[in-house]
Enzyme design. Structure first.
Site, short mmCIF file in Angstrom:
data_model
loop_
_atom_site.label_atom_id
_atom_site.label_comp_id
_atom_site.label_asym_id
_atom_site.label_seq_id
_atom_site.Cartn_x
_atom_site.Cartn_y
_atom_site.Cartn_z
N TYR A 172 50.62 51.11 41.08
CA TYR A 172 49.95 49.80 41.14
C TYR A 172 50.95 48.66 41.33
O TYR A 172 50.75 47.82 42.21
CB TYR A 172 49.11 49.59 39.88
CG TYR A 172 48.25 48.34 39.94
CD1 TYR A 172 47.08 48.32 40.71
CD2 TYR A 172 48.61 47.19 39.26
CE1 TYR A 172 46.31 47.18 40.79
CE2 TYR A 172 47.84 46.05 39.33
CZ TYR A 172 46.69 46.05 40.09
OH TYR A 172 45.92 44.91 40.16
N GLU A 179 51.82 44.12 48.77
CA GLU A 179 50.75 43.25 49.26
C GLU A 179 51.18 41.79 49.24
O GLU A 179 50.95 41.03 50.21
CB GLU A 179 49.49 43.45 48.43
CG GLU A 179 48.83 44.80 48.63
CD GLU A 179 47.70 45.04 47.64
OE1 GLU A 179 47.16 44.04 47.10
OE2 GLU A 179 47.34 46.21 47.42
#
Length: 232
Positions: A172, A179
């Protein structure tokens, strides 16, 4: 003293068949993305990331990720027991990256971005896309495979359960960092496309920090709940 028969938990009938098909297809698509990416990285020069990107992105990655929109519908209709808010946040952030950043600003064969200007997002030497692909691909293969086995009712192997509720600790943060890097790189070409779009991406970056915290703590809570239930 007689006791009432317990009602089987989980989806049944057509709902079960649909969820099994959805999760199996999603697993297959993400596995294809991940394995295809590994293969291309093995045969292409390390600096030739745009070639890997263009080979995987359209239509494989776009189709695979866009299919996740159905998960919001699943949550809204109560087909699965997943919070609508966190599901929508996860899907929306991925769609923004795929369509609002990668699609708009990736580098074409002539060295220009899809909007005409030279790409500042996915170009030679940029490993953020690979970070996204790695984090997304491995996470989703584990997740959809877990759900498919769960719906099938054959039981999920203990090692798969361990992967489901532990690998996100590393994957994660890798995915979120990658991102954010892509969104930051998209700010300059976004301003050239439309200044309002640049400000939209800046607002998105401002939401990422609290949003990521909410999703991360939600996954930690889900892990504790699932492992506690398995120990009972």
């Amino acid at each position: 003293m007689s006791s009432k028969p317990t009602t089987p938990r989980g989806p049944r009938g057509l709902t079960k068949l649909y969820l099994l098909g959805y999760n199996a297809i999603s697993f297959s698509l993400w596995a294809t993305c991940t394995l295809r990416g590994c293969y291309l990285l093995a045969i292409n020069p390390a600096e030739d990331i745009p070639t890997t990107f263009n080979d995987i992105f359209w239509p494989l990655l776009t189709t695979t990720q866009t299919l996740a929109v159905l998960e919001i519908l699943h949550s809204l209709l109560g087909i699965v027991r997943a919070p609508v808010t966190t599901t929508a946040m996860q899907v929306a952030s991925r769609l923004l990256l795929v369509w609002g950043v990668m699609f708009l600003f990736h580098e074409k064969g002539d060295g220009a971005g899809i909007v005409g200007a030279p790409s500042e997002v996915v170009k030679v030497g940029d490993y953020a896309f690979l970070g996204c692909l790695s984090a997304w691909g491995v996470t989703e293969c584990i997740r959809y495979g877990f759900f498919a086995l769960q719906v099938l009712g054959t039981g999920v192997p203990r090692w798969w359960t361990w992967l489901r509720y532990n690998t996100f600790y590393v994957l994660y943060p890798l995915g979120i960092t990658s991102e954010c890097v892509l969104v930051v790189k998209a700010l300059k070409p976004a301003a050239e496309l439309n200044p309002l779009y640049q400000w939209f991406l800046i607002v998105v970056l401002g939401i990422y920090v609290p949003g990521s915290y909410i999703l991360y703590t939600h996954m930690i809570a889900q892990r504790k709940k699932a492992l506690r239930k398995r120990a009972e």
